[in-house]
Motif scaffolding. Sequence first.
Motif, short mmCIF file in Angstrom:
data_model
loop_
_atom_site.label_atom_id
_atom_site.label_comp_id
_atom_site.label_asym_id
_atom_site.label_seq_id
_atom_site.Cartn_x
_atom_site.Cartn_y
_atom_site.Cartn_z
N GLY A 1 -3.37 -67.88 -31.17
CA GLY A 1 -3.27 -68.17 -29.75
C GLY A 1 -1.91 -68.61 -29.27
O GLY A 1 -1.73 -68.91 -28.09
N VAL A 2 -0.94 -68.65 -30.19
CA VAL A 2 0.41 -69.09 -29.83
C VAL A 2 1.38 -67.93 -30.06
O VAL A 2 1.41 -67.34 -31.14
N GLU A 3 2.17 -67.61 -29.04
CA GLU A 3 3.16 -66.54 -29.17
C GLU A 3 4.41 -67.09 -29.84
O GLU A 3 4.96 -68.10 -29.43
N GLU A 4 4.84 -66.43 -30.91
CA GLU A 4 6.03 -66.87 -31.63
C GLU A 4 6.82 -65.67 -32.11
O GLU A 4 6.33 -64.53 -32.11
N ILE A 5 8.07 -65.93 -32.52
CA ILE A 5 8.94 -64.85 -32.98
C ILE A 5 8.50 -64.39 -34.37
O ILE A 5 8.37 -65.20 -35.30
N ASP A 6 8.26 -63.09 -34.51
CA ASP A 6 7.89 -62.53 -35.81
C ASP A 6 9.14 -62.08 -36.57
O ASP A 6 9.30 -62.35 -37.75
N HIS A 7 10.03 -61.37 -35.88
CA HIS A 7 11.28 -60.93 -36.48
C HIS A 7 12.24 -60.51 -35.38
O HIS A 7 11.87 -60.49 -34.19
N ARG A 8 13.48 -60.15 -35.77
CA ARG A 8 14.48 -59.71 -34.80
C ARG A 8 15.02 -58.35 -35.23
O ARG A 8 15.10 -58.06 -36.43
#
Length: 405
Positions: free
Chosen positions: A185-192
């Motif tokens: 339920g939390v949006e976060e950075i997976d990769h760049r």
Amino acid sequence: MLRPTFSLTKEYQVVIYARMSDEMQNPRSPDQQIEEVNRLVKKLNLPWKVVATYRDDGISGRYKRKRPGYQRMIRDLKSRRVQADLILVDTFERLTRAEDADEFRRKLEKNGILVLTVDSGFADPTSRSGRALSKIESIRATEEGWTKAHNVVRGKKDSVRLGYWPGGPVPFGYKLESVMVLRKGVEEIDHRILVPDSQTAPLVRRIYSLATERGWAGVRIFKELKKSKDFPADQLPSSADAVTYILKNEIYKGEYVWGRNCTGVIDDVRLRQEVPEEDWERNAEFCEPIVDPRDWEFVASQRAQRSRPNDDDKSTNLPSAAGIALKYPLSGLVICRHCGRSMNASSSPMYQTKSGEERRYTSYVCTGYLSGVCENSHRVPEKKLRKIVFDILLSQLFLRSDQAA
């Protein structure tokens, strides 16, 4: 042999040292280390007096000279400005690298100073069991370091295979774009990932167009960019070498090569070691290319051709030897009197004389002038300078008969 002695009941003067390796770590880590040391001293009811506390925040343990707190502690102890018998640390890795542990202990013990650690419960470092424990801890920490390094390399190689940016400086002309993912339920950075930068990518294309259309290399392209008003000065590459690097880097055709070399620190000096090509990680479709791959390959072939000797030049049909420049023997020896940089041999395009003879004018010119950082525009004819130098050498090597007498 004199051996240092130790007793928990003796009244020692002690110093505490704490260190945090990375600024991304918990900023309270050094405070926590100091608290752990004081807590154990109090728990064991030791009659020790803390005379100084030293700390380094966000500094790797590999560099002793770059740790001001560490350096100040060593200076204070050696000069006896701070008189102490013990150095107390949370773990020995906070003080120095595991592979340097034994030598470090011996140097301190020669000055009558012992190192005690919280994780060993302030075990007696002078006893057989204490020395055995320190050896085991040193081996454990070294192996743990190798394991961590292996895991980091494995992770970075996997990132390259997946097209994820593995870290490090972002290549000129690109920027990082974050790929978000929803977890619990939390949006976060997976990769760049790398994507072309709308501001600087056109400049990279301009560099390659000058290289393909005019056959120019880094120095001439850099000089042309500085004269041009098409791009803001603060967006230009920093030097001619930076332009050359752009022309050599596969990333601009969308390919990424990781792991060409590895680094290590010995005596506070970072050393680089080449890695066999079979151990590199290469992804030919790593990111969106800024230039056409065919243009990149054409520029690469131009560079290779310039690095090869001219088959038509008879002076190059000689046996080559490492470290000898046969075509321009004074290369690297001619120095600009204004800025002290080397003057490189620069040749004009082939031209035809009135008699129909084809020639090429070659002269030495300051590399700083070509990069726009030196005012010395004077060109020294290569043939004339070579004759002057060779005549001087011959006059010294082969004296006339009347001089020899």
